[in-house]
Design an enzyme around this catalytic site. Structure first.
Site, PDB file in Angstrom:
ATOM      1  N   ASN A 218      25.891 -22.798  -6.593  1.00 22.61           N
ATOM      2  CA  ASN A 218      26.732 -23.974  -6.650  1.00 22.61           C
ATOM      3  C   ASN A 218      26.268 -25.027  -5.650  1.00 22.61           C
ATOM      4  O   ASN A 218      26.184 -26.212  -5.972  1.00 22.61           O
ATOM      5  CB  ASN A 218      28.170 -23.557  -6.354  1.00 22.61           C
ATOM      6  CG  ASN A 218      29.122 -24.722  -6.424  1.00 22.61           C
ATOM      7  OD1 ASN A 218      29.355 -25.248  -7.501  1.00 22.61           O
ATOM      8  ND2 ASN A 218      29.630 -25.134  -5.276  1.00 22.61           N
TER       9      ASN A 218
ATOM     10  N   HIS B  66       0.825  -1.202   0.000  1.00 25.92           N
ATOM     11  CA  HIS B  66       0.000   0.000   0.000  1.00 25.92           C
ATOM     12  C   HIS B  66       0.867   1.264   0.000  1.00 25.92           C
ATOM     13  O   HIS B  66       0.619   2.197  -0.762  1.00 25.92           O
ATOM     14  CB  HIS B  66      -0.923  -0.007   1.217  1.00 25.92           C
ATOM     15  CG  HIS B  66      -1.867   1.146   1.238  1.00 25.92           C
ATOM     16  ND1 HIS B  66      -2.892   1.244   0.330  1.00 25.92           N
ATOM     17  CD2 HIS B  66      -1.914   2.241   2.007  1.00 25.92           C
ATOM     18  CE1 HIS B  66      -3.552   2.367   0.558  1.00 25.92           C
ATOM     19  NE2 HIS B  66      -2.972   2.994   1.571  1.00 25.92           N
TER      20      HIS B  66
ATOM     21  N   GLU C 299      -2.467  -5.532  -4.196  1.00 24.56           N
ATOM     22  CA  GLU C 299      -3.171  -5.201  -2.968  1.00 24.56           C
ATOM     23  C   GLU C 299      -4.543  -5.872  -2.923  1.00 24.56           C
ATOM     24  O   GLU C 299      -4.943  -6.417  -1.897  1.00 24.56           O
ATOM     25  CB  GLU C 299      -3.376  -3.690  -2.922  1.00 24.56           C
ATOM     26  CG  GLU C 299      -2.665  -2.999  -1.814  1.00 24.56           C
ATOM     27  CD  GLU C 299      -3.028  -1.528  -1.829  1.00 24.56           C
ATOM     28  OE1 GLU C 299      -3.726  -1.105  -0.922  1.00 24.56           O
ATOM     29  OE2 GLU C 299      -2.629  -0.834  -2.781  1.00 24.56           O
TER      30      GLU C 299
END
Lengths: 680, 155
Positions: A416, A46, A68
């Protein structure tokens, strides 16, 4: 409105909010029932929406708006939290990040968000079907509600109060028909409500209520942290009150002009608010006009300072230190007790000041770590593996300059670990390990260093495969390989041109090996080591200096010139007999603990009048670059010192064997020797 | 204000080198310092005298005489270092003396003559005649082209 001056603030804050979204989303995925987390995300989204709309970044505002709505539906229990929704919302956050980064690099922040907005829309609409049933059952409870209408100012107050973690409620009070003192009852009700919150509106207006110009019911809008049930009970205690209805105002209502009509929503918010109260007690800033609440971390009062200003402060401070040095020498010459005492005091105070200034540049390693949970989640999905990332010691502080550099090497290590370390679930089960692999990222201080470790419980480094590959790539010979310890073998994977991936995958093995990581870390004055047990997992340990702007050096003298050699490169210093110097081809070497170490005559390198071999002893600093050693021959050692690193500036862009400069206590400039360029 | 002035007048710092007068715009001059102790930087062109500590900033110093290929001279009381700031770097210039600030009318600046002394024509941007003085205007961008990367391969 000229928004340029706010741009930097906007970018910084947006990044913070997006990070908070990311963290909380991942948390929510683990605890889908915890609606307090949704509230946190909602709040960040918001604020971001408001900021971007103000700054004129419509695409960001649109996307956050849709996000929202979906979040609102989740917290109102209209739609359940599913993986699909998560993916879309996380992707939305990704998009937003990209857009903010675009703005940060001078772009417009525009991006085609239609597709994503569509899927968000679909999710929200999909939820609406479920909602219908809830509304029907709830309808009897709430049918008597009187909706108030709010003007822009009141709307702002309400939405701000949401950001502050407050709740906005509409309370409709019905007095008994035979109530005699209506105004008194109104007064009492207001009294109760004003104790627990702030009344922002009433219908009819207060004057009318006081003059008893209303029938039996009136409605007030209240901003509070109290739960609806408690309020209802309290108001009911006022005599001659017939009924009290409490309903919640939601952001949804404010944004779309419709109100959430189901009691479910109310309950959801109530629980959310109560949970939050538990964690946030005492942290909510009381004054609303003051700082904006950015979530749980708002406990400390902080101020954002540009790093450049800190650099200026540091420079000024160094001036002070240099003058302090001069004062000290003057004082010791004059032998005036009062002067001595003052200088001593000044020395102590400036010492404290130095540590404060240095501390100001320290930021928690968290700022780097917090992007990893999301990355691991995505990687694990791409690789079809189950991985749990544990982060320990995220509060460990490092200098800003190091933080900026350490991110990429860590990304590489984590990729990795996931790609080569952790096995697939099936493999793990077959080996008798839990299906889900654990990768631990750990940071801690030790002495003048920060250690960052990445540990996985995967397959470990296969000695056989590594050795085979190293021999094939000509990194070691078969004979040497046989004599190597397991640790040495494991560290072979850091050698350049090495990759154990048998097939090139999307994640790693694109020719960029761990040698890049090793180089980056070493260029930071750090060190990386590997411990690995085949079948049980690996531990990558990265050791880093606390800061890059202050380093420990050994000061040495060449003729009358002073040079600094970083301690991180030095193995030890030695005084050797000139007769122990051997000649191999045209290279002078010494036998240093069984190693043949070539000598580098710094005077020769630095174009000074020739070295004096008639001296019977030579001062040598043994330095290393990776596994290679060299002995730097100098005139004399001055001693160890912490120095502030300075660049030579852009005019002298790169000088051979010099990595920078520093200012000594007497105000002189000393050059820092770059050992890496002296060893080929 | 300064822009107004710039249209017809230019404020310059005048300095001496081998008994000739040179001028650079006051805009690029940060300060004029007396001789300070300079640390030599090895493996740099001979006209780079080294670096000095200018209030906490390590600043490279160029000997203008050496840069112009003139005979070098011992530092003395009148020797000055003019700190100039170009685009993204600061450099100090060692000159014989610096003692004048002048406003020169724009129309008095003429393109450089074919040959002025023994200094490379590239380094000059023009000459200005003020009263009976002849000021040589320097093209600092050329004089102070950053020292290119010196790597071990070049040595």
């Amino acid at each position: 409105m000229d928004t340029n001056q706010y741009l930097e603030m906007f970018i910084d804050e947006s990044k913070e909010h997006l990070q908070s979204c990311n963290e909380h989303l991942l948390e929510l995925e683990k605890n889908p029932q915890d609606l307090a987390i949704v509230n946190e995300i909602f709040r960040s989204a918001h604020t971001l929406k408001g900021m971007s709309a103000t700054m004129g970044y419509e695409d960001i505002a649109d996307l956050t708006h849709m996000m929202e709505n979906v979040l609102d539906a989740i917290r109102n229990s209209k739609i359940p939290v599913t993986t699909e929704i998560f993916d879309v919302v996380l992707q939305a956050v990704d998009y937003l990040e990209e857009m903010v980064m675009d703005i940060a690099s001078g772009g417009t922040g525009k991006k085609d968000v239609r597709e994503l907005v569509d899927s968000l829309n679909r999710i929200e609409a999909g939820g609406a079907v479920i909602t219908a049933a809830v509304v029907e059952t709830a309808v009897t409870v709430t049918e008597e509600k009187v909706a108030l209408s709010y003007d822009d100012y009141e709307m702002t107050v309400i939405s701000q109060s949401f950001e502050q973690g407050f709740n906005a409620l509409e309370i409709t009070v019905e007095l008994r028909e035979d109530c005699v003192l209506k105004a008194a009852r109104v007064f009492m009700v207001f009294g109760i409500l004003e104790k627990v919150g702030e009344i922002i509106k009433s219908e009819p207006k207060v004057e009318q209520l006081e003059n008893e110009e209303f029938a039996e019911t009136f409605t007030v809008a209240l901003i509070t942290k109290e739960s609806a049930d408690v309020l209802r009970e309290k108001v009911m205690k006022v005599s001659e009150v017939e009924a009290v209805t409490v309903s919640a105002l939601t952001n949804d209502y404010l944004l779309n002009g419709k109100r959430a009509k189901d009691d479910e929503a109310l309950k959801a918010i109530e629980t959310a608010v109560t949970v939050q109260q538990g964690t946030d007690v005492g942290k909510e800033p009381a004054d609303q006009k003051g700082k904006r609440n950015t979530g749980v971390q708002s406990g400390n009062k902080t101020i954002r300072v540009n790093i450049d200003r800190l650099d200026i402060l540091m420079n000024l401070f160094e001036e002070l230190v240099i003058d302090r040095g001069r004062l000290q020498s003057i004082a010791s010459e004059l032998q005036n007790p009062e002067l001595n005492e003052t200088v001593e005091r000044m020395t102590r105070v400036s010492g404290d000041l130095q540590s404060i200034i240095l501390n100001m540049r320290m930021i928690p390693v968290e700022t780097v770590f917090n992007r990893f949970p999301k990355m691991v989640r995505q990687l694990a999905r791409d690789l079809d593996k189950k991985v749990n990332l544990e982060i320990i010691g995220a509060e460990t502080e490092l200098d800003r300059t190091v933080i900026d550099e350490i991110g990429d090497p860590l990304v590489h290590l984590i990729r990795n670990a996931l790609d080569h370390g952790v096995e697939s679930p099936a493999e793990r089960l077959a080996k008798g390990k839990p299906e889900e692999g654990t990768v631990t990222l750990r940071a801690y201080h030790s002495g003048n260093h920060v250690f960052i470790e990445l540990e996985d419980d995967g397959s470990g480094v296969s000695r056989e495969r590594v050795v085979a590959k190293a021999i094939a790539n000509g990194i070691v010979t078969e004979e040497i390989a046989k004599t190597m310890t397991d640790r040495q073998v494991a560290e072979l994977i850091l050698a350049s041109g090495f990759s154990t991936a048998e097939k090139i995958s999307d994640v790693s093995g694109r020719g960029v090996g761990l040698d890049v990581v090793k180089n980056t870390i070493e260029s930071l004055g750090g060190y990386i080591s590997i411990e690995s047990t085949e079948g049980q997992g690996s531990l990558f340990q990265v050791q880093l200096p606390l800061t890059l702007s202050i380093i420990s050096v050994m000061l040495v003298e060449l003729e009358k010139e002073v040079y600094a050699i970083p301690l991180s490169s030095i193995i030890e210093t030695a005084i050797i007999q000139t007769s122990d110097i051997l000649s191999a081809h045209n290279q002078k070497v010494i036998d240093f603990r069984g190693n043949i170490v070539p000598l580098v005559y710094l005077k020769e390198i630095f174009e000074m009048p020739g070295h004096d071999e008639s001296e019977s002893f030579q001062s040598v600093v043994i330095v290393r670059k990776g596994e290679k050693l060299a002995g730097l021959v100098v005139d004399s050692f001055i001693g160890q010192q912490e120095i502030v690193l300075k660049s030579l500036g852009n005019y002298l862009q790169s000088v051979f064997a010099i990595s920078g400069a520093t200012i000594l206590g007497n105000g002189q400039v000393a050059l820092i020797v770059d050992c890496n360029s002296l060893i080929k | 204000m300064t822009e107004m002035l710039n249209q017809d007048e230019m404020k310059v710092i005048v300095f001496e080198l081998m008994d000739k007068e040179y001028a650079i715009s006051v805009d690029v001059v940060q300060s004029i310092e007396k001789m300070l102790s300079i640390s030599r930087v090895p493996k740099t062109p001979s006209y780079v005298k080294g670096v000095l500590n200018l209030r906490g900033v390590v600043t490279p110093i160029v000997d203008l005489r050496a840069r112009f290929g003139l005979d070098t001279k011992e530092m003395d009381e009148s020797t000055r270092i003019i700190i100039v700031t170009l685009e993204d770097y600061d450099v100090g210039l060692i000159v014989d003396a610096a003692n004048d600030v002048l406003d020169i009318p724009a129309e008095s600046i003429e393109p450089q003559p074919e040959v002025v002394g023994s200094i490379e024509v590239d380094f000059l941007s023009g000459v200005a005649k003020v009263d009976k003085r002849l000021l040589v205007m320097l093209n600092l961008d050329k004089v102070l082209e950053p020292i290119k990367r010196v790597t071990s391969d070049d040595l």
